[in-house]
Each structure stands twice: as C-alpha cells, then as structure tokens.
Design a protein around this motif. Sequence first.
Motif, mmCIF file in Angstrom:
data_model
loop_
_atom_site.group_PDB
_atom_site.id
_atom_site.type_symbol
_atom_site.label_atom_id
_atom_site.label_comp_id
_atom_site.label_asym_id
_atom_site.label_seq_id
_atom_site.Cartn_x
_atom_site.Cartn_y
_atom_site.Cartn_z
ATOM 1 N N MET A 1 0.856 -1.178 0.000
ATOM 2 C CA MET A 1 0.000 0.000 0.000
ATOM 3 C C MET A 1 0.900 1.239 0.000
ATOM 4 S SD MET A 1 -3.004 1.111 2.708
ATOM 5 C CE MET A 1 -4.119 -0.197 2.302
ATOM 6 N N SER A 2 0.586 2.178 -0.871
ATOM 7 C CA SER A 2 1.382 3.403 -0.955
ATOM 8 C C SER A 2 1.110 4.291 0.250
ATOM 9 C CB SER A 2 1.051 4.155 -2.242
ATOM 10 O OG SER A 2 -0.245 4.722 -2.155
ATOM 11 N N ARG A 3 1.975 5.262 0.449
ATOM 12 C CA ARG A 3 1.755 6.214 1.548
ATOM 13 C C ARG A 3 0.463 6.996 1.354
ATOM 14 N NH1 ARG A 3 7.485 9.046 1.975
ATOM 15 N NH2 ARG A 3 8.314 7.433 0.647
ATOM 16 N N SER A 4 0.182 7.333 0.100
ATOM 17 C CA SER A 4 -1.058 8.065 -0.190
ATOM 18 C C SER A 4 -2.282 7.224 0.152
ATOM 19 C CB SER A 4 -1.103 8.461 -1.665
ATOM 20 O OG SER A 4 -0.038 9.325 -1.987
ATOM 21 N N SER A 5 -2.251 5.960 -0.217
ATOM 22 C CA SER A 5 -3.368 5.070 0.100
ATOM 23 C C SER A 5 -3.509 4.898 1.606
ATOM 24 C CB SER A 5 -3.170 3.704 -0.552
ATOM 25 O OG SER A 5 -3.191 3.809 -1.950
ATOM 26 N N THR A 6 -2.394 4.808 2.289
ATOM 27 C CA THR A 6 -2.415 4.681 3.742
ATOM 28 C C THR A 6 -3.035 5.928 4.369
ATOM 29 O OG1 THR A 6 -0.454 3.277 3.710
ATOM 30 C CG2 THR A 6 -0.975 4.342 5.797
ATOM 31 N N PHE A 7 -2.672 7.099 3.854
ATOM 32 C CA PHE A 7 -3.222 8.340 4.377
ATOM 33 C C PHE A 7 -4.726 8.420 4.137
ATOM 34 C CE2 PHE A 7 -4.084 12.977 4.095
ATOM 35 C CZ PHE A 7 -3.855 13.265 5.430
ATOM 36 N N ILE A 8 -5.175 8.001 2.964
ATOM 37 C CA ILE A 8 -6.602 8.004 2.666
ATOM 38 C C ILE A 8 -7.343 7.065 3.618
ATOM 39 C CG2 ILE A 8 -8.327 7.279 0.955
ATOM 40 C CD1 ILE A 8 -6.485 8.550 -1.182
ATOM 41 N N GLU A 9 -6.777 5.905 3.884
ATOM 42 C CA GLU A 9 -7.394 4.974 4.830
ATOM 43 C C GLU A 9 -7.439 5.579 6.235
ATOM 44 O OE1 GLU A 9 -9.064 2.165 4.049
ATOM 45 O OE2 GLU A 9 -8.633 2.834 2.015
ATOM 46 N N TYR A 10 -6.380 6.286 6.611
ATOM 47 C CA TYR A 10 -6.374 6.974 7.913
ATOM 48 C C TYR A 10 -7.509 7.997 7.973
ATOM 49 C CZ TYR A 10 -5.411 10.449 11.410
ATOM 50 O OH TYR A 10 -5.566 11.336 12.440
ATOM 51 N N MET A 11 -7.702 8.759 6.904
ATOM 52 C CA MET A 11 -8.765 9.773 6.886
ATOM 53 C C MET A 11 -10.140 9.120 7.002
ATOM 54 S SD MET A 11 -7.396 12.898 4.421
ATOM 55 C CE MET A 11 -8.338 12.385 3.070
ATOM 56 N N LYS A 12 -10.313 7.948 6.399
ATOM 57 C CA LYS A 12 -11.588 7.231 6.525
ATOM 58 C C LYS A 12 -11.841 6.829 7.972
ATOM 59 C CE LYS A 12 -11.589 5.293 1.841
ATOM 60 N NZ LYS A 12 -11.472 4.036 1.068
ATOM 61 N N VAL A 13 -10.816 6.333 8.646
ATOM 62 C CA VAL A 13 -10.948 5.946 10.051
ATOM 63 C C VAL A 13 -11.216 7.175 10.915
ATOM 64 C CG1 VAL A 13 -9.709 4.957 12.026
ATOM 65 C CG2 VAL A 13 -9.564 3.857 9.788
ATOM 66 N N HIS A 14 -10.520 8.265 10.621
ATOM 67 C CA HIS A 14 -10.716 9.509 11.371
ATOM 68 C C HIS A 14 -12.156 10.002 11.213
ATOM 69 C CE1 HIS A 14 -9.731 13.219 13.357
ATOM 70 N NE2 HIS A 14 -10.070 13.932 12.297
ATOM 71 N N LEU A 15 -12.701 9.905 10.011
ATOM 72 C CA LEU A 15 -14.074 10.319 9.751
ATOM 73 C C LEU A 15 -15.056 9.482 10.577
ATOM 74 C CD1 LEU A 15 -16.052 12.083 8.169
ATOM 75 C CD2 LEU A 15 -15.924 10.411 6.308
ATOM 76 N N ILE A 16 -14.835 8.189 10.626
ATOM 77 C CA ILE A 16 -15.677 7.315 11.452
ATOM 78 C C ILE A 16 -15.607 7.754 12.909
ATOM 79 C CG2 ILE A 16 -15.915 4.964 12.374
ATOM 80 C CD1 ILE A 16 -14.974 4.009 9.535
ATOM 81 N N SER A 17 -14.416 8.043 13.395
ATOM 82 C CA SER A 17 -14.229 8.472 14.778
ATOM 83 C C SER A 17 -14.965 9.779 15.064
ATOM 84 C CB SER A 17 -12.733 8.634 15.070
ATOM 85 O OG SER A 17 -12.528 9.118 16.367
ATOM 86 N N LEU A 18 -14.876 10.733 14.155
ATOM 87 C CA LEU A 18 -15.583 12.002 14.331
ATOM 88 C C LEU A 18 -17.098 11.782 14.409
ATOM 89 C CD1 LEU A 18 -13.619 14.276 11.846
ATOM 90 C CD2 LEU A 18 -13.704 14.542 14.338
#
Length: 70
Positions: A1-18
């Motif tokens: 997984m690229s760093r960009s893909s990892t960051f996008i996945e992090y943003m998805k998790v962050h959105l769920i948390s919010l």
Amino acid sequence: MSRSSTFIEYMKVHLISLKQDLEDARNNEPLNEDEYWESDSFYMGAIDATEHLLSVATDIMNSYNEGEIV
C-alpha cells in the motif's frame, strides 16, 4: 500500500471516529476531555472538512491511477 493510500485509509478511520464522537456527544455519553467540544458545530465542521479532503484525495488518486495526472 502506498503512503497516499495509507493516508486516505487513515482519513476514513478519522471520519468514522468524528461521527462516533458526534453521536456520543448527542447522546450525552462521557467523552475524554480531549475529545469533547461544547458544540455540535465543531463536529459537523470537522466532519465536513474531512469528507471534503477525503473526496479530493480520492479524486486525485483515481486520476493518477487512470494516467490523467503526470
């Protein structure tokens, strides 16, 4: 997984948390002090901003994968 893909996945998790924090705040659930904001406006703004950034990042990645961005 690229760093960009990892960051996008992090943003998805962050959105769920919010969204979970907003729901908890609306239901008067106890939140950690660093997760608590007195207004739903904070959560709504953070959710809107995260959704926007996630959308832009996804569009960029899709364009890059389709060869549109060099």
